[in-house]
Motif scaffolding. Structure first.
Motif, mmCIF file in Angstrom:
data_model
loop_
_atom_site.group_PDB
_atom_site.id
_atom_site.type_symbol
_atom_site.label_atom_id
_atom_site.label_comp_id
_atom_site.label_asym_id
_atom_site.label_seq_id
_atom_site.Cartn_x
_atom_site.Cartn_y
_atom_site.Cartn_z
ATOM 1 N N PHE A 59 -5.614 0.194 6.173
ATOM 2 C CA PHE A 59 -5.263 1.235 7.139
ATOM 3 C C PHE A 59 -3.897 1.005 7.770
ATOM 4 C CE2 PHE A 59 -10.033 1.612 7.327
ATOM 5 C CZ PHE A 59 -10.060 2.712 6.490
ATOM 6 N N GLY A 60 -3.197 -0.038 7.338
ATOM 7 C CA GLY A 60 -1.786 -0.162 7.650
ATOM 8 C C GLY A 60 -0.937 0.714 6.752
ATOM 9 N N ARG A 61 -1.571 1.318 5.739
ATOM 10 C CA ARG A 61 -0.855 2.182 4.799
ATOM 11 C C ARG A 61 -1.303 3.634 4.883
ATOM 12 N NH1 ARG A 61 -1.130 -2.416 0.447
ATOM 13 N NH2 ARG A 61 1.076 -2.986 0.292
ATOM 14 N N GLU A 62 -2.389 3.900 5.578
ATOM 15 C CA GLU A 62 -2.924 5.258 5.647
ATOM 16 C C GLU A 62 -3.797 5.373 6.881
ATOM 17 O OE1 GLU A 62 -6.653 5.144 2.707
ATOM 18 O OE2 GLU A 62 -4.790 4.463 1.789
ATOM 19 N N GLY A 75 -11.357 -0.365 -4.364
ATOM 20 C CA GLY A 75 -10.885 0.986 -4.643
ATOM 21 C C GLY A 75 -10.909 1.918 -3.457
ATOM 22 N N GLN A 76 -11.190 1.385 -2.266
ATOM 23 C CA GLN A 76 -11.363 2.244 -1.085
ATOM 24 C C GLN A 76 -10.090 2.977 -0.670
ATOM 25 O OE1 GLN A 76 -12.809 0.085 2.309
ATOM 26 N NE2 GLN A 76 -12.869 1.882 3.641
ATOM 27 N N SER A 77 -8.954 2.316 -0.796
ATOM 28 C CA SER A 77 -7.712 2.917 -0.333
ATOM 29 C C SER A 77 -7.395 4.192 -1.088
ATOM 30 C CB SER A 77 -6.556 1.923 -0.524
ATOM 31 O OG SER A 77 -5.327 2.527 -0.218
ATOM 32 N N LYS A 78 -6.894 5.172 -0.360
ATOM 33 C CA LYS A 78 -6.478 6.440 -0.976
ATOM 34 C C LYS A 78 -5.043 6.367 -1.469
ATOM 35 C CE LYS A 78 -10.359 8.527 0.178
ATOM 36 N NZ LYS A 78 -11.002 7.439 0.908
ATOM 37 N N SER A 79 -4.307 5.357 -1.003
ATOM 38 C CA SER A 79 -2.904 5.215 -1.385
ATOM 39 C C SER A 79 -2.805 4.712 -2.822
ATOM 40 C CB SER A 79 -2.203 4.233 -0.441
ATOM 41 O OG SER A 79 -0.900 3.955 -0.868
ATOM 42 N N ASN A 80 -1.890 5.274 -3.595
ATOM 43 C CA ASN A 80 -1.703 4.816 -4.976
ATOM 44 C C ASN A 80 -0.333 4.186 -5.188
ATOM 45 O OD1 ASN A 80 -0.119 7.062 -4.911
ATOM 46 N ND2 ASN A 80 -1.096 8.138 -6.621
ATOM 47 N N PHE A 81 0.276 3.692 -4.098
ATOM 48 C CA PHE A 81 1.543 2.970 -4.244
ATOM 49 C C PHE A 81 1.607 1.880 -3.192
ATOM 50 C CE2 PHE A 81 2.385 6.537 -1.449
ATOM 51 C CZ PHE A 81 3.034 5.967 -0.380
ATOM 52 N N GLY A 103 6.671 -10.919 -1.255
ATOM 53 C CA GLY A 103 6.789 -9.717 -0.440
ATOM 54 C C GLY A 103 5.730 -8.667 -0.705
ATOM 55 N N ALA A 104 4.701 -9.013 -1.482
ATOM 56 C CA ALA A 104 3.643 -8.061 -1.792
ATOM 57 C C ALA A 104 2.554 -8.101 -0.726
ATOM 58 C CB ALA A 104 3.032 -8.373 -3.155
ATOM 59 N N THR A 105 1.977 -6.950 -0.458
ATOM 60 C CA THR A 105 0.731 -6.890 0.311
ATOM 61 C C THR A 105 -0.300 -6.255 -0.605
ATOM 62 O OG1 THR A 105 1.771 -6.798 2.498
ATOM 63 C CG2 THR A 105 -0.468 -5.926 2.298
ATOM 64 N N ILE A 106 -1.292 -7.046 -0.985
ATOM 65 C CA ILE A 106 -2.239 -6.664 -2.028
ATOM 66 C C ILE A 106 -3.503 -6.076 -1.419
ATOM 67 C CG2 ILE A 106 -3.643 -7.539 -3.932
ATOM 68 C CD1 ILE A 106 -1.516 -9.730 -4.313
ATOM 69 N N ASN A 107 -3.844 -4.862 -1.824
ATOM 70 C CA ASN A 107 -5.108 -4.262 -1.405
ATOM 71 C C ASN A 107 -6.277 -4.998 -2.056
ATOM 72 O OD1 ASN A 107 -3.669 -2.335 -0.020
ATOM 73 N ND2 ASN A 107 -4.158 -0.657 -1.401
ATOM 74 N N VAL A 108 -7.259 -5.364 -1.247
ATOM 75 C CA VAL A 108 -8.490 -5.983 -1.756
ATOM 76 C C VAL A 108 -9.622 -5.176 -1.149
ATOM 77 C CG1 VAL A 108 -9.785 -8.121 -2.019
ATOM 78 C CG2 VAL A 108 -7.294 -8.207 -1.781
ATOM 79 N N ASP A 109 -10.037 -4.115 -1.865
ATOM 80 C CA ASP A 109 -10.819 -3.077 -1.193
ATOM 81 C C ASP A 109 -11.839 -2.342 -2.060
ATOM 82 O OD1 ASP A 109 -9.183 -1.590 -2.827
ATOM 83 O OD2 ASP A 109 -8.348 -0.332 -1.242
#
Length: 252
Positions: free
Chosen positions: A141-144, A246-252, A238-244
């Motif tokens: 939720f830092g991305r959406e 597939g929950q995130s709606k962001s695709n970038f 410098g990566a922030t990796i989603n570990v979710d």
């Protein structure tokens, strides 16, 4: 997989329960020397009783002076720090219109400024050895949008800070990365409370929002953190990796 973390000194903020505690256990299982920092003495002592050999330090991480003192205490105790995990966090308030401005300041102090401050404190020591890792635990939720606006805003700032600092210090042998968890279930977390209050609603939430069909576990976050801290992840910067799941709606 041997991550070659044996005897590395790891400092974890917010490490007494939940994701932070799982991260501490993950590093301890890899043979690292682990210190956790949190505000609640009882929670710290319980974690220490459950994780063999970890060290505990008590501090209010919203307080700049206490952050400086606890970092100094940990450094004096271990003599060095190799890996910093900025995990402490929490949410407050409700909608933007309904939330007092003070709560935005509080959320940033806990979630964001503690990360910036501890990173600045550890940098001279990592630069001196031309090696080390900083890992920042943010959120999808830092991305959406989703969840509390104060929390989202602070975690968004953390993700931006992660990339900025990473580009700044990789030339000094220091890798900075982040992990953005989705909805993680653990005994002391908000999702557990929500399940107890309304299990049917939470079951529907999982079906609607998490493609993997379940909540994530704290251990699944810890697995990614220990990998990122290791030499096996040397080219991740410098990566922030989603570990979710597939929950995130962001695709970038």
């Amino acid at each position: 997989m041997n991550l070659n973390l044996k005897d590395k000194v790891v400092l974890i903020t917010g490490g007494s329960k939940g994701i932070g505690k799982a991260i501490a256990m993950g590093f301890q299982e890899e043979g690292a020397r682990v210190a956790i920092v949190a505000r609640d003495r009882k929670a710290l002592e319980l974690a220490q009783s459950e994780i063999d050999g970890i060290s505990i330090f008590q501090a209010d991480l919203t307080n700049e002076n206490e952050r400086e003192k606890v970092f100094k205490d940990a450094l004096e105790y271990f003599g060095t720090i190799d890996i910093l995990v900025n995990n402490v966090g929490g949410s407050n308030g409700s909608t933007t219109a309904e939330t007092d401005l003070r709560l935005f300041h509080d959320a940033f102090e806990l979630n964001y400024f503690s990360t910036v401050h501890f990173s600045k404190l550890v940098l001279p020591h990592l630069k001196a050895k031309q090696a080390g890792s900083i890992i920042n635990i943010s959120s999808i939720f830092g991305r959406e949008s989703g969840g509390k606006v104060t929390y989202n805003s602070a975690k968004a700032a953390m993700i931006s800070f992660t990339k900025s600092l990473a580009d700044e210090v990789i030339k000094d042998g220091i890798r900075v990365n982040g992990v953005a968890p989705g909805s993680i279930l653990h005994p002391t977390g908000n999702w557990q409370k929500r399940i107890e209050q309304n299990p049917e609603k939470m079951e529907q939430f999982v079906q609607d929002e998490i493609p993997a069909g379940r909540f994530g576990t704290a251990e699944e976050i810890a697995n990614v953190v220990t990998f990122l801290a290791s030499e096996k992840a040397n080219w991740i910067v410098g990566a922030t990796i989603n570990v979710d799941g597939g929950q995130s709606k962001s695709n970038f």
